[in-house]
Write a protein that holds these residues in place. Structure first.
Motif, PDB file in Angstrom:
ATOM      1  N   PHE A 101       0.830  -1.198   0.000  1.00 27.20           N
ATOM      2  CA  PHE A 101       0.000   0.000   0.000  1.00 27.20           C
ATOM      3  C   PHE A 101       0.874   1.261   0.000  1.00 27.20           C
ATOM      4  O   PHE A 101       0.484   2.296  -0.542  1.00 27.20           O
ATOM      5  CB  PHE A 101      -0.945  -0.007   1.202  1.00 27.20           C
ATOM      6  CG  PHE A 101      -2.101  -0.939   1.042  1.00 27.20           C
ATOM      7  CD1 PHE A 101      -2.839  -0.960  -0.124  1.00 27.20           C
ATOM      8  CD2 PHE A 101      -2.462  -1.800   2.068  1.00 27.20           C
ATOM      9  CE1 PHE A 101      -3.916  -1.826  -0.276  1.00 27.20           C
ATOM     10  CE2 PHE A 101      -3.536  -2.668   1.933  1.00 27.20           C
ATOM     11  CZ  PHE A 101      -4.269  -2.685   0.751  1.00 27.20           C
ATOM     12  N   GLY A 102       2.055   1.162   0.610  1.00 25.75           N
ATOM     13  CA  GLY A 102       2.976   2.294   0.579  1.00 25.75           C
ATOM     14  C   GLY A 102       3.442   2.590  -0.830  1.00 25.75           C
ATOM     15  O   GLY A 102       3.565   3.756  -1.230  1.00 25.75           O
ATOM     16  N   LEU A 103       3.720   1.542  -1.602  1.00 29.71           N
ATOM     17  CA  LEU A 103       4.126   1.750  -2.996  1.00 29.71           C
ATOM     18  C   LEU A 103       2.975   2.318  -3.821  1.00 29.71           C
ATOM     19  O   LEU A 103       3.186   3.199  -4.668  1.00 29.71           O
ATOM     20  CB  LEU A 103       4.610   0.442  -3.608  1.00 29.71           C
ATOM     21  CG  LEU A 103       5.076   0.546  -5.065  1.00 29.71           C
ATOM     22  CD1 LEU A 103       6.274   1.487  -5.189  1.00 29.71           C
ATOM     23  CD2 LEU A 103       5.438  -0.826  -5.632  1.00 29.71           C
ATOM     24  N   ILE A 104       1.764   1.840  -3.572  1.00 31.35           N
ATOM     25  CA  ILE A 104       0.604   2.386  -4.273  1.00 31.35           C
ATOM     26  C   ILE A 104       0.470   3.875  -3.994  1.00 31.35           C
ATOM     27  O   ILE A 104       0.225   4.680  -4.896  1.00 31.35           O
ATOM     28  CB  ILE A 104      -0.673   1.636  -3.850  1.00 31.35           C
ATOM     29  CG1 ILE A 104      -0.655   0.211  -4.402  1.00 31.35           C
ATOM     30  CG2 ILE A 104      -1.924   2.375  -4.332  1.00 31.35           C
ATOM     31  CD1 ILE A 104      -1.786  -0.654  -3.896  1.00 31.35           C
ATOM     32  N   LEU A 108       0.685   7.001  -6.654  1.00 28.71           N
ATOM     33  CA  LEU A 108      -0.349   8.030  -6.774  1.00 28.71           C
ATOM     34  C   LEU A 108       0.274   9.429  -6.735  1.00 28.71           C
ATOM     35  O   LEU A 108      -0.126  10.326  -7.495  1.00 28.71           O
ATOM     36  CB  LEU A 108      -1.381   7.876  -5.663  1.00 28.71           C
ATOM     37  CG  LEU A 108      -2.294   6.656  -5.765  1.00 28.71           C
ATOM     38  CD1 LEU A 108      -3.205   6.563  -4.540  1.00 28.71           C
ATOM     39  CD2 LEU A 108      -3.132   6.697  -7.036  1.00 28.71           C
ATOM     40  N   VAL A 109       1.253   9.597  -5.863  1.00 31.23           N
ATOM     41  CA  VAL A 109       1.977  10.864  -5.828  1.00 31.23           C
ATOM     42  C   VAL A 109       2.702  11.084  -7.150  1.00 31.23           C
ATOM     43  O   VAL A 109       2.734  12.201  -7.689  1.00 31.23           O
ATOM     44  CB  VAL A 109       2.975  10.896  -4.657  1.00 31.23           C
ATOM     45  CG1 VAL A 109       3.827  12.160  -4.703  1.00 31.23           C
ATOM     46  CG2 VAL A 109       2.248  10.809  -3.325  1.00 31.23           C
ATOM     47  N   LEU A 172      11.759   3.733 -12.005  1.00 31.81           N
ATOM     48  CA  LEU A 172      12.710   4.361 -11.089  1.00 31.81           C
ATOM     49  C   LEU A 172      12.092   4.589  -9.711  1.00 31.81           C
ATOM     50  O   LEU A 172      12.767   4.426  -8.692  1.00 31.81           O
ATOM     51  CB  LEU A 172      13.202   5.684 -11.684  1.00 31.81           C
ATOM     52  CG  LEU A 172      14.105   5.544 -12.914  1.00 31.81           C
ATOM     53  CD1 LEU A 172      14.247   6.882 -13.633  1.00 31.81           C
ATOM     54  CD2 LEU A 172      15.477   5.011 -12.512  1.00 31.81           C
ATOM     55  N   ALA A 173      10.818   4.962  -9.688  1.00 28.78           N
ATOM     56  CA  ALA A 173      10.138   5.140  -8.396  1.00 28.78           C
ATOM     57  C   ALA A 173      10.062   3.807  -7.658  1.00 28.78           C
ATOM     58  O   ALA A 173      10.277   3.742  -6.442  1.00 28.78           O
ATOM     59  CB  ALA A 173       8.741   5.720  -8.610  1.00 28.78           C
ATOM     60  N   TRP A 174       9.752   2.736  -8.390  1.00 35.47           N
ATOM     61  CA  TRP A 174       9.727   1.394  -7.793  1.00 35.47           C
ATOM     62  C   TRP A 174      11.104   1.028  -7.235  1.00 35.47           C
ATOM     63  O   TRP A 174      11.224   0.544  -6.101  1.00 35.47           O
ATOM     64  CB  TRP A 174       9.293   0.380  -8.845  1.00 35.47           C
ATOM     65  CG  TRP A 174       9.405  -1.056  -8.442  1.00 35.47           C
ATOM     66  CD1 TRP A 174       8.482  -1.790  -7.743  1.00 35.47           C
ATOM     67  CD2 TRP A 174      10.500  -1.952  -8.695  1.00 35.47           C
ATOM     68  NE1 TRP A 174       8.931  -3.079  -7.549  1.00 35.47           N
ATOM     69  CE2 TRP A 174      10.171  -3.214  -8.129  1.00 35.47           C
ATOM     70  CE3 TRP A 174      11.717  -1.814  -9.358  1.00 35.47           C
ATOM     71  CZ2 TRP A 174      11.017  -4.308  -8.204  1.00 35.47           C
ATOM     72  CZ3 TRP A 174      12.574  -2.913  -9.431  1.00 35.47           C
ATOM     73  CH2 TRP A 174      12.221  -4.147  -8.859  1.00 35.47           C
ATOM     74  N   ALA A 175      12.149   1.278  -8.036  1.00 35.17           N
ATOM     75  CA  ALA A 175      13.502   0.920  -7.612  1.00 35.17           C
ATOM     76  C   ALA A 175      13.952   1.745  -6.406  1.00 35.17           C
ATOM     77  O   ALA A 175      14.543   1.210  -5.464  1.00 35.17           O
ATOM     78  CB  ALA A 175      14.478   1.108  -8.775  1.00 35.17           C
ATOM     79  N   ALA A 221      10.694  10.730 -10.274  1.00 36.63           N
ATOM     80  CA  ALA A 221      10.774   9.689  -9.254  1.00 36.63           C
ATOM     81  C   ALA A 221      11.283  10.256  -7.936  1.00 36.63           C
ATOM     82  O   ALA A 221      10.782   9.898  -6.856  1.00 36.63           O
ATOM     83  CB  ALA A 221      11.682   8.559  -9.740  1.00 36.63           C
ATOM     84  N   LEU A 222      12.274  11.136  -7.995  1.00 37.33           N
ATOM     85  CA  LEU A 222      12.829  11.724  -6.781  1.00 37.33           C
ATOM     86  C   LEU A 222      11.797  12.580  -6.046  1.00 37.33           C
ATOM     87  O   LEU A 222      11.659  12.496  -4.822  1.00 37.33           O
ATOM     88  CB  LEU A 222      14.052  12.575  -7.122  1.00 37.33           C
ATOM     89  CG  LEU A 222      15.345  11.841  -7.447  1.00 37.33           C
ATOM     90  CD1 LEU A 222      16.398  12.816  -7.964  1.00 37.33           C
ATOM     91  CD2 LEU A 222      15.877  11.100  -6.222  1.00 37.33           C
ATOM     92  N   VAL A 223      11.078  13.402  -6.802  1.00 33.20           N
ATOM     93  CA  VAL A 223      10.082  14.277  -6.177  1.00 33.20           C
ATOM     94  C   VAL A 223       8.943  13.449  -5.592  1.00 33.20           C
ATOM     95  O   VAL A 223       8.450  13.727  -4.483  1.00 33.20           O
ATOM     96  CB  VAL A 223       9.555  15.306  -7.191  1.00 33.20           C
ATOM     97  CG1 VAL A 223       8.413  16.117  -6.592  1.00 33.20           C
ATOM     98  CG2 VAL A 223      10.685  16.244  -7.626  1.00 33.20           C
ATOM     99  N   ALA A 224       8.506  12.424  -6.318  1.00 37.16           N
ATOM    100  CA  ALA A 224       7.444  11.551  -5.806  1.00 37.16           C
ATOM    101  C   ALA A 224       7.893  10.845  -4.537  1.00 37.16           C
ATOM    102  O   ALA A 224       7.127  10.728  -3.563  1.00 37.16           O
ATOM    103  CB  ALA A 224       7.043  10.535  -6.872  1.00 37.16           C
ATOM    104  N   LEU A 225       9.128  10.365  -4.534  1.00 32.99           N
ATOM    105  CA  LEU A 225       9.656   9.690  -3.348  1.00 32.99           C
ATOM    106  C   LEU A 225       9.731  10.655  -2.168  1.00 32.99           C
ATOM    107  O   LEU A 225       9.411  10.301  -1.030  1.00 32.99           O
ATOM    108  CB  LEU A 225      11.045   9.125  -3.643  1.00 32.99           C
ATOM    109  CG  LEU A 225      11.602   8.130  -2.618  1.00 32.99           C
ATOM    110  CD1 LEU A 225      10.930   6.773  -2.804  1.00 32.99           C
ATOM    111  CD2 LEU A 225      13.109   7.987  -2.776  1.00 32.99           C
ATOM    112  N   ALA A 226      10.157  11.887  -2.444  1.00 37.77           N
ATOM    113  CA  ALA A 226      10.282  12.883  -1.379  1.00 37.77           C
ATOM    114  C   ALA A 226       8.946  13.149  -0.699  1.00 37.77           C
ATOM    115  O   ALA A 226       8.845  13.165   0.539  1.00 37.77           O
ATOM    116  CB  ALA A 226      10.854  14.180  -1.949  1.00 37.77           C
TER     117      ALA A 226
END
Length: 266
Positions: A101-104, A108-109, A172-175, A221-226
């Motif tokens: 659920f965290g990856l989902i 979404l972000v 990249l977001a997944w990785a 990917a970086l911004v979404a992860l942040a």
């Protein structure tokens, strides 16, 4: 008792700021004329090395023709999901559901970031056509498989708006997400080996420039992860989805075979 969630509902300010700074540096390097010229030159060389064999190597051509279709993207999604929900690989079996659920939530972000970035790129005139439309010696996969055009497995080898690379941003977001929790060098190698390998089809076919991926894709990917993993959002969203779906998973736990999956049994 082992903690059921790998997330903490806190702000990680250093990582949050670092992600944005790195994304900004990549953008500035891409916009600065001298480095942009070097990036363009590198991308032409990369494209020629990956694309030229399509004209003479039937196996290379067949592999990347299949890998450049939407059904293959769906198989990739199942593969990435399968690695995520495998208990006691990256995440403990009891944490797999929360991690999923965290990856989902992170994806979404990423969707929001992608929409906003696409609007910014259009407004700033950063968009460009695929490299396959610029390179005079480009080999177009669609010409070798004309019967695939207009069908659900149409080959993607060109686009009028190839920047930023949304396909690469998902990989990249997944990785990056899994890397946050990886504990061994082997896990890192598997995660990033797969991500880079699965980014190849769009680059080989010429649907994207390299910079669409290692500049635009990395930035998104970086911004979404942040905004997901380095803020309380991912912990909040994951916990909320777990509570919301508890009745569903209680039912799934009664189904043979499905109840063996960590994401269900946990």
């Amino acid at each position: 008792m082992e903690k059921a969630s790998p997330f903490q509902a806190t702000w990680s300010w250093r990582a949050f700021i670092a992600c944005h700074l790195l994304a900004l540096v990549l953008l500035l390097l891409w916009l600065w004329a001298p480095t942009r010229a070097a990036i363009d030159l590198f991308d032409y060389s990369l494209f020629h090395a990956l694309n030229a064999p399509l004209a003479t190597n039937d196996t290379w051509r067949d592999i990347f023709a299949v890998a450049s279709t939407r059904p293959f993207d769906a198989l990739v999604g199942l593969l990435l999901l399968g690695l995520l929900i495998r208990g006691d690989w990256i995440f403990k079996a009891t944490q797999v559901r929360a991690a999923s659920f965290g990856l989902i939530a992170t994806m979404l972000v990423l969707v929001v970031v992608r929409v906003l970035y696409a609007k910014l790129a259009h407004h700033m005139d950063w968009q460009h056509d695929s490299i396959s439309t610029f390179a005079p010696d480009a080999v177009h996969l669609a010409q070798y498989f004309p019967s695939w055009n207009g069908t659900f497995h149409e080959i993607k080898d060109q686009s009028a708006r190839s920047f930023p690379g949304d396909h690469a941003s998902v990989l990249l977001a997944w990785a990056l997400f899994l890397t946050l929790f990886a504990r061994t060098a082997l896990q890192w190698v598997v995660i990033w080996g797969l991500a880079l390998l699965l980014m190849l089809p769009r680059l080989v076919a010429g649907a994207h420039w390299g910079q669409d991926d290692y500049i635009g894709g990395v930035q998104m990917a970086l911004v979404a992860l942040a905004w997901s993993c380095f803020t309380p959002f991912v912990a909040w969203a994951s916990g909320g989805l777990i509570r919301l779906t508890d009745p569903l998973f209680d039912l799934l736990a009664k189904i043979p075979l499905l109840n063996r999956l960590s994401v269900v049994s946990a």
